[in-house]
Design an enzyme around this catalytic site. Structure first.
Site, PDB file in Angstrom:
ATOM      1  N   PHE A   1       9.155 -55.573  42.889  1.00 57.06           N
ATOM      2  CA  PHE A   1       8.300 -56.262  41.924  1.00 57.06           C
ATOM      3  C   PHE A   1       6.843 -55.907  42.180  1.00 57.06           C
ATOM      4  O   PHE A   1       6.344 -56.040  43.295  1.00 57.06           O
ATOM      5  CB  PHE A   1       8.486 -57.781  42.017  1.00 57.06           C
ATOM      6  CG  PHE A   1       7.632 -58.540  41.031  1.00 57.06           C
ATOM      7  CD1 PHE A   1       7.957 -58.558  39.690  1.00 57.06           C
ATOM      8  CD2 PHE A   1       6.493 -59.207  41.452  1.00 57.06           C
ATOM      9  CE1 PHE A   1       7.173 -59.240  38.772  1.00 57.06           C
ATOM     10  CE2 PHE A   1       5.704 -59.900  40.549  1.00 57.06           C
ATOM     11  CZ  PHE A   1       6.045 -59.919  39.206  1.00 57.06           C
TER      12      PHE A   1
ATOM     13  N   GLU B   1       0.497 -49.646  50.679  1.00 63.34           N
ATOM     14  CA  GLU B   1       0.270 -51.085  50.793  1.00 63.34           C
ATOM     15  C   GLU B   1      -0.012 -51.524  52.241  1.00 63.34           C
ATOM     16  O   GLU B   1       0.149 -52.686  52.580  1.00 63.34           O
ATOM     17  CB  GLU B   1       1.491 -51.837  50.243  1.00 63.34           C
ATOM     18  CG  GLU B   1       1.867 -51.464  48.824  1.00 63.34           C
ATOM     19  CD  GLU B   1       0.799 -51.820  47.797  1.00 63.34           C
ATOM     20  OE1 GLU B   1       0.099 -52.832  47.979  1.00 63.34           O
ATOM     21  OE2 GLU B   1       0.660 -51.077  46.809  1.00 63.34           O
TER      22      GLU B   1
END
Length: 191
Positions: free
Chosen positions: A24, A99
């Site tokens: 997601f 990330e």
């Protein structure tokens, strides 16, 4: 917790043995899919809200002057809309690096806009990472974003791309759009 989360994320084994996993995205992953994926679908997660509370030392700022990017914060009853991607496990080598500045891979239920749900993954920057900047007013965040830039470009580009991506999804995000409004007002009044 250190801001460099690559090693921590590589230890996550919940989806080991899976040929594919749903991921997601709620920030730049909505509009910048720089990784291969098998499928992409509008989706949401419940009880989380998007906030510009994470520092970016490596993309939209520098270690000396971090920019601000989004993370998600638990909020009962909230719904965070974004994009889900079906990916193979090999993609996480790239994503863990992308990330790495404070984001941890966590399992989360993902609901698809066209129905159905699945257990998948999301990257979340929690308040205990050293890059976390925390809460501020939308006006303060806009001022911070206006003066920040990093190797991936101006922090304002990140905000504007995210706001446009949410509009394309047909989703309203009060926090994001208020910051965008304040940023536009700042730019209008600059000499």
């Amino acid at each position: 917790m250190t801001a460099d989360t690559i090693a921590i994320n590589q230890q996550m084994d919940q989806f080991d043995g899976h040929h594919s996993v749903w991921l997601f995205g709620y920030g730049s992953l909505i509009y910048k899919a720089d990784f291969p994926y098998l499928e992409r679908r509008p989706a949401s997660i419940a009880n989380w809200t998007r906030r510009f509370w994470q520092g970016s030392h490596d993309h939209r700022g520098t270690p000396e002057a971090p920019g601000r990017v989004v993370t998600i914060i638990e909020e009962p009853g909230a719904v965070c809309h974004g994009m889900a991607y079906l990916v193979t496990p090999e993609v996480f080598t790239h994503l863990d690096h992308r990330e790495k500045n404070g984001y941890l891979r966590l399992a989360i239920p993902i609901a698809f806009e066209d129905g159905g749900s699945v257990e998948g993954l999301v990257y979340i920057a929690t308040p205990d990472n050293t890059a976390f900047l925390g809460e501020a007013s939308e006006q303060e965040i806009a001022r911070h974003i206006a003066r920040s830039a990093g190797p991936s470009g101006p922090n304002s580009d990140y905000l504007n791309h995210l706001a446009n991506a949410l509009r394309e999804l047909g989703r309203h995000d009060q926090h994001v759009f208020e910051i965008e409004r304040h940023l536009a007002a700042l730019k209008k009044h600059q000499p």
